[in-house]
Design an enzyme around this catalytic site. Structure first.
Site, PDB file in Angstrom:
ATOM      1  N   SER B 139       0.893  -1.287   0.005  1.00 51.64           N
ATOM      2  CA  SER B 139      -0.059   0.186   0.152  1.00 51.64           C
ATOM      3  C   SER B 139       0.948   1.244   0.112  1.00 51.64           C
ATOM      4  CB  SER B 139      -0.984   0.000   1.244  1.00 51.64           C
ATOM      5  OG  SER B 139      -1.398   1.561   1.489  1.00 51.64           O
ATOM      6  N   TYR B 152      -1.544  -0.582  10.137  1.00 47.32           N
ATOM      7  CA  TYR B 152      -1.617  -0.955   8.633  1.00 47.32           C
ATOM      8  C   TYR B 152      -0.328  -0.626   8.035  1.00 47.32           C
ATOM      9  CZ  TYR B 152      -3.972  -1.344   4.142  1.00 47.32           C
ATOM     10  OH  TYR B 152      -4.303  -1.876   2.794  1.00 47.32           O
TER      11      TYR B 152
END
Lengths: 77, 245
Positions: B139, B152
């Site tokens: 990501s 995350y």
């Protein structure tokens, strides 16, 4: 020489591309036969396939030489 | 170009928007696909849509035993796993000062640890075949950071480090390991944002729009292809220029 030793030797010679004469009892895969650590993993995989056995990781780590391999496989198979 | 005929691909998170698009992209180029995810219904719907060469392999990536078993199930269903796409991911957002241990642990478990376990599970077959493609979905926040996503971002940054180190180890065996790092992509995850939030985000995207899941699928397809054999340990950023890394 036993049948097992012959079959192990054949795998080692083919996989590492070394001369058969160098694959002796005390020959270390890494120090004497030029294997890297990934080669040793692959050798163990090839032994498992050839002899239809499972070699657990902790046992695989003790297989350092040609003699170790023949000894382990003789006991296991 | 990018012909995957005869290749078998395992895709996690295939019930989601990006995972589904990845599966479709690989399948369209001839790959057999193993669709993994937690929700059975969307997986079955996708398999039905794809028709032949599609297998449904439900798995909860938070369950270590199930994760260990998945590569074997996939190999039994398809014959081998030549391509692994670690796409599944979860978020448990919270500002760091309020972040609970479980929020941290859950995100690390699914996004990073399960990725590691699946890589380990497929490598044996790839080593023997002297061919393999692992594509991990990272990501943009793994590279840039993002408030509220300490867990995350840490997991996704971890995925990049894992990919690079593993790429080193197995490069000589014809196996590549790469990361695709999406920016803002239209999915259920980003649908939850308010219009104001979306507008604020788009202000930072030079392309001026969100990405489509198919654009991630195309990036994964390239890295999975025989043509990408010399690309390994890299991170392909697909983010409309949001971060030029």
């Amino acid at each position: 020489m036993s049948d097992i030793a012959d079959r192990v030797k054949k795998i080692v010679v083919e996989h590492l591309g070394v001369e058969e004469a160098k694959v002796v009892e005390g020959a270390s895969f890494i120090d004497d036969l030029g294997a890297d650590s990934l080669d040793t993993v692959e050798l163990v995989m090839a032994f498992e396939e050839e002899f239809g056995i499972e070699i657990p990781d902790d046992a695989a780590e003790t297989i350092q030489t040609f003699g170790d391999a023949v000894g382990f496989i003789s006991k296991a198979s | 170009m990018f012909d995957l005929t005869g290749k078998n691909a395992l895709i996690t998170g295939a019930s989601g928007g990006i995972g589904g698009a990845i599966a479709k992209a690989l399948h369209a180029q001839g790959a057999t696909v193993g669709l993994s995810g937690t929700r059975l219904e969307p997986l079955q719907a996708l398999a039905a849509e794809l028709g032949e060469r599609a297998f449904v392999l439900p798995c909860n990536l938070g369950d270590a035993e199930a994760v260990e078993a998945l590569p074997k199930q996939a190999a039994e269903a398809m014959g081998s796993v030549d391509i692994l796409v670690n796409n599944a991911g979860i978020t448990r957002d919270n500002i760091f000062m309020r972040m609970k241990d479980e929020e941290w642990a859950d995100v690390l478990e699914v996004n990073l640890t399960a990725t590691m376990r699946l890589c380990r599970g497929v490598l044996r077959g790839m080593m023997k075949a002297r061919w393999g493609r692992i594509v991990n979905i990272g990501s943009i926040v793994g590279s840039t950071g993002n408030p509220g996503q300490v867990n995350y971002a840490a997991a996704k940054a971890g995925v990049i480090g894992l990919s690079k180190s593993l790429a080193y180890e197995v490069a000589s065996r014809g196996i590549t390991v790469n990361t695709v790092s999406p920016g803002f992509i239209e999915t259920a995850m980003t649908d939850k944002l308010t219009d104001d939030q979306k507008a604020a985000i788009l202000g930072q995207v030079p392309a001026g729009r969100m990405g489509a899941a198919e654009e991630i699928g195309a990036a994964v397809l390239y890295l999975s292809s025989p043509e990408a054999a010399y690309v390994t340990g890299s991170t392909l950023h697909v983010n409309g220029g949001m971060a030029m890394l």
